[in-house]
Design a protein around this motif. Structure first.
Motif, short mmCIF file in Angstrom:
data_model
loop_
_atom_site.label_atom_id
_atom_site.label_comp_id
_atom_site.label_asym_id
_atom_site.label_seq_id
_atom_site.Cartn_x
_atom_site.Cartn_y
_atom_site.Cartn_z
N THR A 157 4.88 -15.01 2.05
CA THR A 157 4.05 -15.89 2.87
C THR A 157 2.85 -15.14 3.44
O THR A 157 1.78 -15.71 3.62
CB THR A 157 4.88 -16.47 4.04
N PHE A 158 3.04 -13.85 3.68
CA PHE A 158 2.00 -13.06 4.33
C PHE A 158 1.30 -12.08 3.37
O PHE A 158 0.62 -11.17 3.81
CB PHE A 158 2.60 -12.26 5.50
N VAL A 159 1.45 -12.29 2.07
CA VAL A 159 0.90 -11.34 1.11
C VAL A 159 -0.62 -11.22 1.22
O VAL A 159 -1.16 -10.11 1.14
CB VAL A 159 1.35 -11.67 -0.33
N ASP A 160 -1.32 -12.33 1.43
CA ASP A 160 -2.79 -12.25 1.53
C ASP A 160 -3.21 -11.51 2.80
O ASP A 160 -4.18 -10.75 2.78
CB ASP A 160 -3.41 -13.64 1.50
N ILE A 161 -2.48 -11.73 3.89
CA ILE A 161 -2.79 -11.02 5.13
C ILE A 161 -2.54 -9.53 4.94
O ILE A 161 -3.34 -8.69 5.35
CB ILE A 161 -1.95 -11.58 6.29
N LYS A 162 -1.43 -9.20 4.29
CA LYS A 162 -1.09 -7.79 4.05
C LYS A 162 -2.15 -7.13 3.16
O LYS A 162 -2.61 -6.03 3.45
CB LYS A 162 0.29 -7.69 3.40
N LYS A 163 -2.56 -7.81 2.10
CA LYS A 163 -3.58 -7.24 1.20
C LYS A 163 -4.89 -7.01 1.95
O LYS A 163 -5.52 -5.96 1.79
CB LYS A 163 -3.80 -8.14 -0.01
N GLY A 164 -5.29 -7.99 2.75
CA GLY A 164 -6.52 -7.83 3.52
C GLY A 164 -6.45 -6.66 4.48
O GLY A 164 -7.41 -5.88 4.60
N ALA A 165 -5.32 -6.51 5.15
CA ALA A 165 -5.14 -5.39 6.08
C ALA A 165 -5.12 -4.06 5.35
O ALA A 165 -5.69 -3.07 5.82
CB ALA A 165 -3.86 -5.58 6.90
N MET A 166 -4.48 -4.03 4.18
CA MET A 166 -4.42 -2.79 3.40
C MET A 166 -5.81 -2.35 2.94
O MET A 166 -6.16 -1.17 3.03
CB MET A 166 -3.48 -2.94 2.21
N LEU A 167 -6.58 -3.31 2.43
CA LEU A 167 -7.92 -2.97 1.96
C LEU A 167 -8.81 -2.54 3.13
O LEU A 167 -9.57 -1.57 3.01
CB LEU A 167 -8.55 -4.15 1.21
N ALA A 168 -8.69 -3.23 4.25
CA ALA A 168 -9.47 -2.85 5.44
C ALA A 168 -9.08 -1.46 5.92
O ALA A 168 -9.95 -0.65 6.28
CB ALA A 168 -9.27 -3.88 6.55
N LEU A 169 -7.80 -1.15 5.92
CA LEU A 169 -7.33 0.17 6.36
C LEU A 169 -7.84 1.26 5.42
O LEU A 169 -8.29 2.32 5.87
CB LEU A 169 -5.81 0.20 6.44
N ALA A 170 -7.79 1.01 4.13
CA ALA A 170 -8.30 1.99 3.16
C ALA A 170 -9.80 2.23 3.36
O ALA A 170 -10.26 3.38 3.39
CB ALA A 170 -8.02 1.51 1.74
N GLY A 171 -10.55 1.15 3.54
CA GLY A 171 -11.99 1.28 3.76
C GLY A 171 -12.32 1.98 5.07
O GLY A 171 -13.23 2.82 5.12
N LEU A 172 -11.58 1.66 6.12
CA LEU A 172 -11.81 2.30 7.41
C LEU A 172 -11.48 3.79 7.34
O LEU A 172 -12.22 4.62 7.88
CB LEU A 172 -10.96 1.63 8.49
#
Length: 172
Positions: A36-51
């Motif tokens: 259910t939260f896969v899109d939220i998790k992916k967005g957070a992961m990509l943001a964390l990698a970029g940050l």
């Protein structure tokens, strides 16, 4: 030698990177494996990698390399979920290069060239351009040749391929 790949400006209002990192990690942990939260998790992961990659740019020496290595690991985690994402693919390549792991950089882009049917011609040419800029001419040539095989009439791709050939002493 290596060149500074990162561009851009900092926002007018400074971001609290430590707090943002903490919240992104909490978001990833809370999402867990719940689909259910896969899109939220992916967005957070990509943001964390970029940050993390952006934070590496503010450091020097071994501290920067360590942070780029951390960013590379985060981009890999994200790519395990979203394998063909062009932002993460480029981010991983940049982090590997800046961390000094040119062997992993070459392997990353050689795998893309070998799997060219699953990438667009534009993705291949973009990766080729990055490899030419990084002076990784053998990898650049493989990527551009794969792109030209998909789209032999793309002028910019042909130009970058010619540059890769020329800079690797294959002018003929």
């Amino acid at each position: 030698g290596l060149f500074k790949l990162r561009t851009g400006t900092r926002p007018a209002v400074p971001i609290d990177d430590a707090r943002t990192t903490e919240y992104l990690r909490k978001t990833i942990d809370a999402a867990g494996d719940d689909t259910t939260f896969v899109d939220i998790k992916k967005g957070a992961m990509l943001a964390l990698a970029g940050l993390t990659a952006a934070n590496a740019a503010s450091l020097e020496g071994e501290a920067a390399k360590a942070k780029d290595t951390e960013a590379a690991g985060l981009f890999r985690q994200y790519l395990a979920m979203e394998p063909k994402d062009p932002v993460a693919t480029g981010g991983l390549g940049e982090a590997l290069l800046l961390s000094g792991d040119t062997a992993a950089y070459d392997a990353h882009y050689r795998a893309i060239a070998a799997d060219a049917e699953n990438y667009t011609d534009v993705q291949l040419f973009r990766a080729c351009t990055e490899a030419v800029r990084a002076e990784r001419n053998d990898v650049a040539t493989a990527l551009c040749e794969a792109g030209v095989a998909k789209n032999p009439y793309y002028r910019d791709g042909l130009y970058v391929l010619a540059t890769a050939y020329y800079t690797s002493n294959q002018a003929e």
